[in-house]
Design a protein around this motif. Structure first.
Motif, PDB file in Angstrom:
ATOM      1  N   SER A  77      70.097 -49.712 -20.758  1.00 41.02           N
ATOM      2  CA  SER A  77      69.455 -49.218 -22.351  1.00 41.02           C
ATOM      3  C   SER A  77      69.152 -47.437 -22.242  1.00 41.02           C
ATOM      4  O   SER A  77      69.548 -47.059 -20.868  1.00 41.02           O
ATOM      5  CB  SER A  77      67.723 -49.424 -22.495  1.00 41.02           C
ATOM      6  N   LEU A  78      69.412 -46.858 -22.881  1.00 45.20           N
ATOM      7  CA  LEU A  78      69.515 -44.957 -22.921  1.00 45.20           C
ATOM      8  C   LEU A  78      69.067 -44.591 -21.931  1.00 45.20           C
ATOM      9  O   LEU A  78      68.870 -43.226 -21.531  1.00 45.20           O
ATOM     10  CB  LEU A  78      69.388 -44.551 -24.687  1.00 45.20           C
ATOM     11  N   ARG A  79      67.681 -45.566 -22.032  1.00 42.06           N
ATOM     12  CA  ARG A  79      65.984 -44.895 -20.998  1.00 42.06           C
ATOM     13  C   ARG A  79      66.254 -45.576 -20.029  1.00 42.06           C
ATOM     14  O   ARG A  79      66.115 -44.266 -19.274  1.00 42.06           O
ATOM     15  CB  ARG A  79      65.135 -45.508 -21.434  1.00 42.06           C
ATOM     16  N   ARG A  80      66.917 -46.264 -19.357  1.00 38.10           N
ATOM     17  CA  ARG A  80      67.542 -46.461 -17.952  1.00 38.10           C
ATOM     18  C   ARG A  80      68.460 -45.917 -17.410  1.00 38.10           C
ATOM     19  O   ARG A  80      68.497 -45.052 -16.045  1.00 38.10           O
ATOM     20  CB  ARG A  80      67.489 -47.969 -18.023  1.00 38.10           C
ATOM     21  N   LEU A  81      69.313 -45.481 -18.753  1.00 37.21           N
ATOM     22  CA  LEU A  81      70.997 -44.538 -18.112  1.00 37.21           C
ATOM     23  C   LEU A  81      70.084 -43.532 -18.168  1.00 37.21           C
ATOM     24  O   LEU A  81      70.448 -42.436 -16.585  1.00 37.21           O
ATOM     25  CB  LEU A  81      71.603 -44.937 -18.841  1.00 37.21           C
ATOM     26  N   GLN A  82      69.166 -42.458 -18.659  1.00 31.95           N
ATOM     27  CA  GLN A  82      69.031 -41.695 -18.405  1.00 31.95           C
ATOM     28  C   GLN A  82      67.995 -41.400 -16.930  1.00 31.95           C
ATOM     29  O   GLN A  82      67.738 -40.330 -16.204  1.00 31.95           O
ATOM     30  CB  GLN A  82      67.501 -40.584 -19.435  1.00 31.95           C
ATOM     31  N   GLU A  83      67.368 -41.852 -16.688  1.00 35.99           N
ATOM     32  CA  GLU A  83      66.260 -42.434 -15.504  1.00 35.99           C
ATOM     33  C   GLU A  83      67.306 -42.332 -14.544  1.00 35.99           C
ATOM     34  O   GLU A  83      67.103 -41.507 -13.249  1.00 35.99           O
ATOM     35  CB  GLU A  83      65.753 -43.576 -15.640  1.00 35.99           C
ATOM     36  N   LEU A  84      68.506 -43.143 -14.411  1.00 33.86           N
ATOM     37  CA  LEU A  84      69.186 -43.346 -13.440  1.00 33.86           C
ATOM     38  C   LEU A  84      70.110 -41.459 -12.799  1.00 33.86           C
ATOM     39  O   LEU A  84      70.140 -41.604 -12.009  1.00 33.86           O
ATOM     40  CB  LEU A  84      70.639 -44.131 -13.190  1.00 33.86           C
ATOM     41  N   PHE A  85      70.167 -41.073 -14.621  1.00 33.57           N
ATOM     42  CA  PHE A  85      71.356 -39.705 -14.144  1.00 33.57           C
ATOM     43  C   PHE A  85      69.762 -38.559 -13.454  1.00 33.57           C
ATOM     44  O   PHE A  85      69.962 -37.706 -12.921  1.00 33.57           O
ATOM     45  CB  PHE A  85      71.521 -39.552 -15.785  1.00 33.57           C
ATOM     46  N   HIS A  86      68.631 -38.897 -14.289  1.00 36.08           N
ATOM     47  CA  HIS A  86      68.313 -37.832 -13.394  1.00 36.08           C
ATOM     48  C   HIS A  86      67.365 -37.879 -12.350  1.00 36.08           C
ATOM     49  O   HIS A  86      67.467 -37.066 -11.299  1.00 36.08           O
ATOM     50  CB  HIS A  86      66.610 -38.060 -14.214  1.00 36.08           C
ATOM     51  N   GLU A  87      67.407 -38.755 -11.490  1.00 36.51           N
ATOM     52  CA  GLU A  87      67.794 -39.223 -10.170  1.00 36.51           C
ATOM     53  C   GLU A  87      68.289 -38.495  -8.761  1.00 36.51           C
ATOM     54  O   GLU A  87      68.257 -38.589  -8.133  1.00 36.51           O
ATOM     55  CB  GLU A  87      67.412 -40.815  -9.949  1.00 36.51           C
ATOM     56  N   ARG A  88      69.419 -38.378  -9.632  1.00 36.27           N
ATOM     57  CA  ARG A  88      70.716 -38.037  -8.783  1.00 36.27           C
ATOM     58  C   ARG A  88      70.381 -36.035  -9.387  1.00 36.27           C
ATOM     59  O   ARG A  88      71.687 -35.497  -9.417  1.00 36.27           O
ATOM     60  CB  ARG A  88      72.047 -38.112  -9.690  1.00 36.27           C
TER      61      ARG A  88
END
Length: 329
Positions: free
Chosen positions: A239-250
């Motif tokens: 999902s877009l939300r999950r991908l955004q979370e993964l990038f934000h974690e980095r």
């Protein structure tokens, strides 16, 4: 391909020694020992495709070892090697990982201690790449050295066929086409490794692999002006939300990463003499910018100069490292 060495016509008693001397003379950091007592045959060939140098190596059954001392003497610690298996069977070990390669597989090895064994009739195609080109998208090479990319991975099968065909048609490519095809080939290698990693890693590392796959997809589709975060999320299956979370974690944002890579690749092409005849607008459109005005504004914000000034500095021999990014995404 151009023949660089062959044991054909060499006294069989001296063929293996001559082969080892050839490798040493070419700076190959390997100690080799024979695995059988039969006649030893070997051949070394090379061809260039754009900026890539492809080396085809054929030889009898040997065990090879890259030691730390040989690697330091070789002085290539900024590169990694992609090896396409064309014939025979090889077993490779590096970074506490061992794997087997057969025809149609490829593998990555880094310039660190490693060992491999090959059967009689072994033939491989070697491609040396800047390590940074892999690590900027995939992370440390220790995640995937000596990991077989095989025919069960769809993108790996495509990559192997692409390079097989590229070697075959290279003489029919003009310099610009050769450079573009070389770039496509490297993108395919990156995408194949990302797909293979997704099959290999444990769940705690899954988020890292998703980001790696997303970055590999960005590299392969920079020229698509419709590439955006929703498109990217769909391409990697989250999902877009999950991908955004993964990038934000980095510490990153998806859209910022896409624009950053578009600008970096365009800047590289502006400084490339092989692209000097191409209009700036063409280079911008090829990296996904919808208009030259938009590209020029983004470029100046990042590098502090216009694209034309940047290209002029590169053509005249100025140190373009002076054009350091004014801001990070």
């Amino acid at each position: 391909m151009e023949a660089l060495f062959s044991t054909e016509g060499v006294n069989p008693q001296h063929s293996f020694r001559r082969w080892r001397e050839t490798l040493v003379g070419r700076g190959v950091p390997l100690e080799q020992a024979r695995l059988d007592d039969g006649p030893f045959a070997a051949k070394l060939e090379a061809a260039s495709v754009g900026p890539l140098l492809l080396t085809r190596v054929s030889h009898g059954a040997v065990r090879s070892e890259a030691t730390r001392a040989l690697i330091q003497r070789n002085g290539k610690d900024s590169t990694a090697v992609v090896i396409f298996k064309l014939a025979g069977v090889s077993t490779r070990s590096q970074d506490d990982r061992s794997s087997v390669q057969r025809r149609g597989d490829f593998v990555v090895v880094d310039h660190r201690p490693a060992a491999h064994e090959s059967t009689t009739g072994s033939q491989s195609l070697f491609l040396e790449l800047p390590r940074e080109r892999l690590e900027s998208v995939l992370g440390s090479t220790k995640l995937y050295t000596s990991l077989t990319m095989g025919g069960d991975v769809a993108s790996a099968a495509l990559t192997v066929k692409f390079f097989h065909d590229l070697v075959r048609v290279r003489d029919r490519l003009d310099p610009d086409s050769a450079a573009r095809m070389a770039s496509v080939g490297v993108d395919l290698i990156v995408a194949s490794i990302a797909e293979r990693l997704a099959q290999e890693v444990s769940r705690p590392l899954h988020g890292t692999v998703v980001v790696q796959r997303a970055k590999a997809f960005v590299e392969a589709h920079l020229g698509d002006p419709t590439l955006d975060p929703p498109h990217l999320a769909g391409a990697v299956g989250v999902s877009l939300r999950r991908l955004q979370e993964l990038f934000h974690e980095r510490g990153q944002h998806i859209s910022d990463w896409i624009w950053q890579r578009r600008l970096e690749v365009t800047a590289k092409r502006l400084a490339d003499p092989g692209c000097a005849h191409q209009p700036i607008g063409t280079l911008a459109f090829g990296c996904g910018f919808a208009s030259q005005a938009h590209f020029s504004r983004r470029f100046k914000e990042r590098y502090g100069s216009t694209p034309r000034e940047y290209r002029h500095a590169a053509v005249t021999g100025a140190d373009i490292r002076a054009f350091r990014p004014l801001r990070r995404f």
